[in-house]
Write a protein that holds these residues in place. Structure first.
Motif, PDB file in Angstrom:
ATOM      1  N   GLY A  21       0.800  -1.215   0.000  1.00  0.00           N
ATOM      2  CA  GLY A  21       0.000   0.000   0.000  1.00  0.00           C
ATOM      3  C   GLY A  21       0.832   1.263   0.000  1.00  0.00           C
ATOM      4  O   GLY A  21       2.036   1.253   0.275  1.00  0.00           O
ATOM      5  N   SER A  22       0.172   2.352  -0.300  1.00  0.00           N
ATOM      6  CA  SER A  22       0.817   3.656  -0.409  1.00  0.00           C
ATOM      7  C   SER A  22       0.569   4.492   0.838  1.00  0.00           C
ATOM      8  O   SER A  22      -0.418   4.301   1.557  1.00  0.00           O
ATOM      9  N   SER A  23       1.452   5.443   1.075  1.00  0.00           N
ATOM     10  CA  SER A  23       1.241   6.394   2.166  1.00  0.00           C
ATOM     11  C   SER A  23       0.116   7.374   1.844  1.00  0.00           C
ATOM     12  O   SER A  23      -0.289   8.167   2.691  1.00  0.00           O
ATOM     13  N   CYS A  24      -0.368   7.334   0.620  1.00  0.00           N
ATOM     14  CA  CYS A  24      -1.480   8.184   0.153  1.00  0.00           C
ATOM     15  C   CYS A  24      -1.155   9.667   0.320  1.00  0.00           C
ATOM     16  O   CYS A  24      -1.834  10.387   1.051  1.00  0.00           O
ATOM     17  N   PRO A  25      -0.104  10.147  -0.379  1.00  0.00           N
ATOM     18  CA  PRO A  25       0.334  11.527  -0.192  1.00  0.00           C
ATOM     19  C   PRO A  25      -0.638  12.580  -0.711  1.00  0.00           C
ATOM     20  O   PRO A  25      -0.617  13.725  -0.245  1.00  0.00           O
ATOM     21  N   LEU A  26      -1.479  12.231  -1.671  1.00  0.00           N
ATOM     22  CA  LEU A  26      -2.379  13.225  -2.266  1.00  0.00           C
ATOM     23  C   LEU A  26      -3.848  12.998  -1.920  1.00  0.00           C
ATOM     24  O   LEU A  26      -4.588  13.951  -1.672  1.00  0.00           O
ATOM     25  N   GLY A  27      -4.286  11.766  -1.981  1.00  0.00           N
ATOM     26  CA  GLY A  27      -5.647  11.446  -1.554  1.00  0.00           C
ATOM     27  C   GLY A  27      -6.771  11.838  -2.481  1.00  0.00           C
ATOM     28  O   GLY A  27      -7.925  11.921  -2.059  1.00  0.00           O
TER      29      GLY A  27
ATOM     30  N   GLN B 175      -7.215  -8.947  -5.112  1.00  0.00           N
ATOM     31  CA  GLN B 175      -8.091  -7.825  -5.433  1.00  0.00           C
ATOM     32  C   GLN B 175      -7.767  -6.596  -4.588  1.00  0.00           C
ATOM     33  O   GLN B 175      -7.991  -5.465  -5.018  1.00  0.00           O
ATOM     34  N   VAL B 176      -7.220  -6.812  -3.406  1.00  0.00           N
ATOM     35  CA  VAL B 176      -6.817  -5.708  -2.537  1.00  0.00           C
ATOM     36  C   VAL B 176      -5.442  -5.178  -2.945  1.00  0.00           C
ATOM     37  O   VAL B 176      -5.248  -3.963  -3.107  1.00  0.00           O
ATOM     38  N   LEU B 177      -4.498  -6.080  -3.121  1.00  0.00           N
ATOM     39  CA  LEU B 177      -3.103  -5.698  -3.323  1.00  0.00           C
ATOM     40  C   LEU B 177      -2.819  -5.106  -4.700  1.00  0.00           C
ATOM     41  O   LEU B 177      -1.791  -4.457  -4.906  1.00  0.00           O
ATOM     42  N   VAL B 178      -3.725  -5.307  -5.656  1.00  0.00           N
ATOM     43  CA  VAL B 178      -3.485  -4.836  -7.020  1.00  0.00           C
ATOM     44  C   VAL B 178      -3.615  -3.322  -7.147  1.00  0.00           C
ATOM     45  O   VAL B 178      -3.105  -2.722  -8.105  1.00  0.00           O
ATOM     46  N   LYS B 179      -4.260  -2.663  -6.186  1.00  0.00           N
ATOM     47  CA  LYS B 179      -4.501  -1.224  -6.296  1.00  0.00           C
ATOM     48  C   LYS B 179      -3.203  -0.424  -6.177  1.00  0.00           C
ATOM     49  O   LYS B 179      -2.364  -0.705  -5.330  1.00  0.00           O
ATOM     50  N   SER B 180      -3.071   0.598  -7.026  1.00  0.00           N
ATOM     51  CA  SER B 180      -1.860   1.421  -7.071  1.00  0.00           C
ATOM     52  C   SER B 180      -2.172   2.874  -6.749  1.00  0.00           C
ATOM     53  O   SER B 180      -3.290   3.349  -6.952  1.00  0.00           O
ATOM     54  N   CYS B 181      -1.146   3.594  -6.320  1.00  0.00           N
ATOM     55  CA  CYS B 181      -1.287   5.015  -5.993  1.00  0.00           C
ATOM     56  C   CYS B 181      -1.142   5.846  -7.270  1.00  0.00           C
ATOM     57  O   CYS B 181      -0.176   6.591  -7.451  1.00  0.00           O
ATOM     58  N   ILE B 182      -2.117   5.704  -8.175  1.00  0.00           N
ATOM     59  CA  ILE B 182      -1.963   6.342  -9.481  1.00  0.00           C
ATOM     60  C   ILE B 182      -2.121   7.858  -9.424  1.00  0.00           C
ATOM     61  O   ILE B 182      -1.543   8.573 -10.244  1.00  0.00           O
ATOM     62  N   CYS B 183      -2.894   8.383  -8.460  1.00  0.00           N
ATOM     63  CA  CYS B 183      -3.095   9.840  -8.462  1.00  0.00           C
ATOM     64  C   CYS B 183      -1.793  10.565  -8.152  1.00  0.00           C
ATOM     65  O   CYS B 183      -1.579  11.690  -8.583  1.00  0.00           O
ATOM     66  N   SER B 184      -0.883   9.909  -7.434  1.00  0.00           N
ATOM     67  CA  SER B 184       0.435  10.494  -7.175  1.00  0.00           C
ATOM     68  C   SER B 184       1.439  10.092  -8.244  1.00  0.00           C
ATOM     69  O   SER B 184       2.140  10.926  -8.814  1.00  0.00           O
ATOM     70  N   ASP B 185       1.492   8.791  -8.557  1.00  0.00           N
ATOM     71  CA  ASP B 185       2.535   8.269  -9.446  1.00  0.00           C
ATOM     72  C   ASP B 185       2.403   8.765 -10.883  1.00  0.00           C
ATOM     73  O   ASP B 185       3.406   8.869 -11.598  1.00  0.00           O
ATOM     74  N   LEU B 186       1.184   9.079 -11.326  1.00  0.00           N
ATOM     75  CA  LEU B 186       1.023   9.548 -12.702  1.00  0.00           C
ATOM     76  C   LEU B 186       1.615  10.946 -12.913  1.00  0.00           C
ATOM     77  O   LEU B 186       1.821  11.364 -14.054  1.00  0.00           O
ATOM     78  N   GLY B 187       1.891  11.648 -11.840  1.00  0.00           N
ATOM     79  CA  GLY B 187       2.525  12.958 -11.964  1.00  0.00           C
ATOM     80  C   GLY B 187       4.028  12.915 -11.794  1.00  0.00           C
ATOM     81  O   GLY B 187       4.710  13.922 -12.047  1.00  0.00           O
ATOM     82  N   ASP B 188       4.566  11.755 -11.381  1.00  0.00           N
ATOM     83  CA  ASP B 188       5.994  11.693 -11.036  1.00  0.00           C
ATOM     84  C   ASP B 188       6.925  11.924 -12.218  1.00  0.00           C
ATOM     85  O   ASP B 188       8.032  12.441 -12.052  1.00  0.00           O
TER      86      ASP B 188
ATOM     87  N   ALA C 207       8.806  14.671  -1.610  1.00  0.00           N
ATOM     88  CA  ALA C 207       9.113  14.050  -0.327  1.00  0.00           C
ATOM     89  C   ALA C 207       8.849  12.547  -0.315  1.00  0.00           C
ATOM     90  O   ALA C 207       9.575  11.789   0.331  1.00  0.00           O
ATOM     91  N   GLU C 208       7.812  12.099  -1.028  1.00  0.00           N
ATOM     92  CA  GLU C 208       7.409  10.694  -0.954  1.00  0.00           C
ATOM     93  C   GLU C 208       8.227   9.778  -1.852  1.00  0.00           C
ATOM     94  O   GLU C 208       7.997   8.577  -1.903  1.00  0.00           O
ATOM     95  N   GLY C 209       9.176  10.313  -2.604  1.00  0.00           N
ATOM     96  CA  GLY C 209       9.905   9.501  -3.568  1.00  0.00           C
ATOM     97  C   GLY C 209       9.207   9.516  -4.914  1.00  0.00           C
ATOM     98  O   GLY C 209       8.032   9.884  -5.027  1.00  0.00           O
ATOM     99  N   LEU C 210       9.934   9.124  -5.953  1.00  0.00           N
ATOM    100  CA  LEU C 210       9.410   9.179  -7.313  1.00  0.00           C
ATOM    101  C   LEU C 210       9.327   7.781  -7.907  1.00  0.00           C
ATOM    102  O   LEU C 210      10.338   7.092  -8.071  1.00  0.00           O
ATOM    103  N   PHE C 211       8.108   7.373  -8.248  1.00  0.00           N
ATOM    104  CA  PHE C 211       7.869   6.060  -8.836  1.00  0.00           C
ATOM    105  C   PHE C 211       6.894   6.240 -10.006  1.00  0.00           C
ATOM    106  O   PHE C 211       5.696   5.948  -9.885  1.00  0.00           O
ATOM    107  N   PRO C 212       7.383   6.756 -11.131  1.00  0.00           N
ATOM    108  CA  PRO C 212       6.484   7.122 -12.231  1.00  0.00           C
ATOM    109  C   PRO C 212       5.609   5.975 -12.724  1.00  0.00           C
ATOM    110  O   PRO C 212       6.093   4.863 -12.975  1.00  0.00           O
TER     111      PRO C 212
END
Length: 580
Positions: free
Chosen positions: A400-406, A450-463, A474-479
């Protein structure tokens, strides 16, 4: 007010949150329209700081929890982009007509059939004393591309102040984004995608720029991204009942596109476009009558007439023949070319590692995933840094992600305040819950996945934008990246000129000769999707009802019949396009 219309017959759609966040600064001066996503105001603020410094403008950061921070960030960035593009365009307009100059590039990019391109050719052949006159004429008739914006209507979370108290609903994500655009200096359009949001749509009436003047001119136009005629009519009527005119219906393939894939119910692009073509005039008359009636009742300005709405199409287009077919068969005003432009660094932001992976991507590397916390299928690249990082966290037993943007928070299964299903908090709670159910091992494995497949796309798509612009995070970059299936048929980086030449059929074909026609590819994607729905129904893990699957099958069968009847025409149209 008379606007100078673009002479191009294509546009760049919105791509992710970061790939087109500064595309207007890159290409608008050449008369090409593009779209900025308004999802990630943190990224938008970072880009504002970067470009303000680059262009020598004063910059004072707008911090989160400052009054109306989200709307203000968006307004200030759009105003900055507007000023930059206008400055770039004036500089271009004043360059000499000589090889390699900016104004020459402007005209070189135009399609051959454009009136300005023909006049440009006349200028080149004119006598010296006439050339100066025609050059002045040309300088006065060109215009920059539009700086359009996008709101994904499903992303409309409640925002909170620094004391964790909910802000008024006008400060929700979508409404704040709308206010940010509405109060900007832009004269352009706002693209609304992902379906009808009544609260958001009603908020448009608060801003005068969305209403037409007496001549029918609208400073800020409404553009609806729709998947079929019914959606266009329903949403068009909703706005018309409020006195607002929809200036464009942007038809997008449900599956043969990048980003989120709204599969719909098996409707294929060809039949959808055919229906809209046949009913276009009737729809215009109905909506215009309703809109005028509403405005008169509200004692607002009633235009003499509204301009005909534009119909555009996007999703999976990859050759000049396909582009021409859409315009010839269905009267399309503009085509959207998204995924191929991910390989054009002049136009979009894709950092080097991801750019290399896109060039090497094959059909199996791009897949329709369950990564999105929205619960909507999402086109994904298997070996993106975002995906690799997600898998690493699972292996470290810290998923899971730290959910930096939410921005994608929506779940209240375990918490009073909504959280994101890609977050570390949610996944820990859900996994603990599943383990307490004493499920059979096979079922537990499926439900855990089904739980683990979810990604932090709202943050990562901007990386990727952070990497390109060398802005720390601050959260690191994982494009992450979300190309459409079309990317599998392109294998190299291209210049802007090369890609535009591909669109207009006047240069080397960049796509693979083994690439299937866009209609066939879309059909196969829908067949595969239907198989998945049936498998889900048979195994008991699917959420689609039997009646919905039957409707999907019926629509797909009708689409196949339509394409079979279209083959002779399509063959003729393709041959004509290749000869022109």
């Amino acid at each position: 007010m008379q606007e100078i219309q673009s002479q191009h017959t294509f546009h760049l759609p919105v791509m992710g949150t970061g790939f087109t966040v500064d595309t207007p600064i890159r290409i608008a001066r050449y008369g090409i329209d593009s779209v900025i996503s308004l999802v990630d105001d943190t990224l938008i603020e970072a880009m504002r700081g970067k470009y303000a410094v680059q262009y020598g403008e004063p910059y004072k950061m707008i911090n989160k929890y400052d009054p109306d921070w989200r709307a203000r960030r968006i307004t200030e960035y759009l105003n900055l982009v507007d000023r930059i593009v206008k400055q770039q365009f004036e500089e271009l307009r004043n360059t000499p007509f000589e090889p390699g100059s900016e104004i020459t590039k402007y005209f070189d990019l135009l399609p051959e059939h454009a009136p300005l391109k023909q006049r440009y050719y006349q200028m080149q052949k004119a006598a010296p004393e006439e050339q100066a006159q025609i050059q002045n004429e040309l300088r006065n008739q060109i215009a920059p591309g539009k700086i359009n914006v996008n709101i994904m209507t499903k992303l409309d979370r409640t925002n909170y102040d620094s004391m964790c108290e909910p802000l008024p609903e006008t400060h929700s994500d979508a409404l704040s984004a709308l206010r940010g655009y509405a109060t900007s200096t832009l004269t352009s359009g706002i693209v609304l995608s992902a379906g009808l949001n009544r609260r958001l749509y009603a908020y448009f009436t608060e801003f005068p720029d969305f209403f037409a003047d007496k001549t029918g001119w609208i400073k800020k136009q409404i553009i609806l991204k729709v998947s079929d005629y019914r959606s266009a009519e329903i949403q068009g009527r909703f706005f018309a009942k409020k006195g607002l005119w929809v200036s464009e219906y942007r038809m997008e393939s449900g599956l043969n596109c990048g980003g989120h894939a709204f599969a719909g119910n098996g409707n294929l692009s060809g039949p959808v476009l055919q229906e809209l073509t046949q009913k276009r005039d009737t729809l215009k008359i109905k909506l215009e009558s309703l809109c005028k009636k509403t405005l008169a009742a509200q004692k607002k300005t009633v235009p003499d007439a509204f301009p005909p709405f534009r119909v555009t199409s996007q999703g999976g287009i990859g050759t000049a023949a396909e582009d021409a077919t859409l315009r010839r068969l269905y009267g399309i005003d503009s085509t959207g070319w998204g995924t191929p432009f991910l390989l054009v660094p002049e136009a979009t932001q894709v950092e080097p590692d991801t750019l290399e992976k896109l060039q090497k991507a094959q059909e199996d590397d791009v897949y329709l995933s369950d990564s999105s916390p929205l619960g909507v299928p999402f086109n994904n690249l298997r070996n993106s840094q975002s995906e690799l990082h997600r898998q690493e966290l699972i292996e470290e037993d810290n998923p899971g992600s730290s959910c930096p943007l939410g921005h994608l928070v929506s779940n209240t299964e375990f918490t009073e305040q909504a959280i994101c299903t890609a977050s570390r908090q949610y996944q820990a709670l859900k996994i603990a819950y599943l383990k307490e159910l004493d499920l059979p091992p096979d079922e537990l494995a499926v439900r855990m996945q089904q739980v683990l497949v979810k990604s932090c796309i709202c943050s990562d798509l901007g990386d990727t934008a952070y990497v390109i612009q060398d802005v720390p995070k601050a959260e690191g970059l994982f494009p992450a990246i979300c190309p459409g299936p079309n990317i599998a048929y392109y294998n190299r980086v291209a210049t802007l000129q090369e890609m535009v030449d591909q669109i207009y059929g006047r240069g080397p074909v960049l796509s693979s000769p083994n690439r299937p026609h866009m209609f066939i590819k879309e059909l196969n994607l829908n067949i595969d999707f239907l198989k998945g729905l049936i498998d889900g129904l048979n195994t008991g893990y699917g959420k689609t009802k039997d009646a919905d699957i039957q409707e999907f099958h019926t629509n797909l069968a009708d689409g196949i019949t339509y394409y079979r009847e279209l083959v002779p025409t399509l063959t003729e149209e393709t041959a004509e396009a290749q000869q022109t």
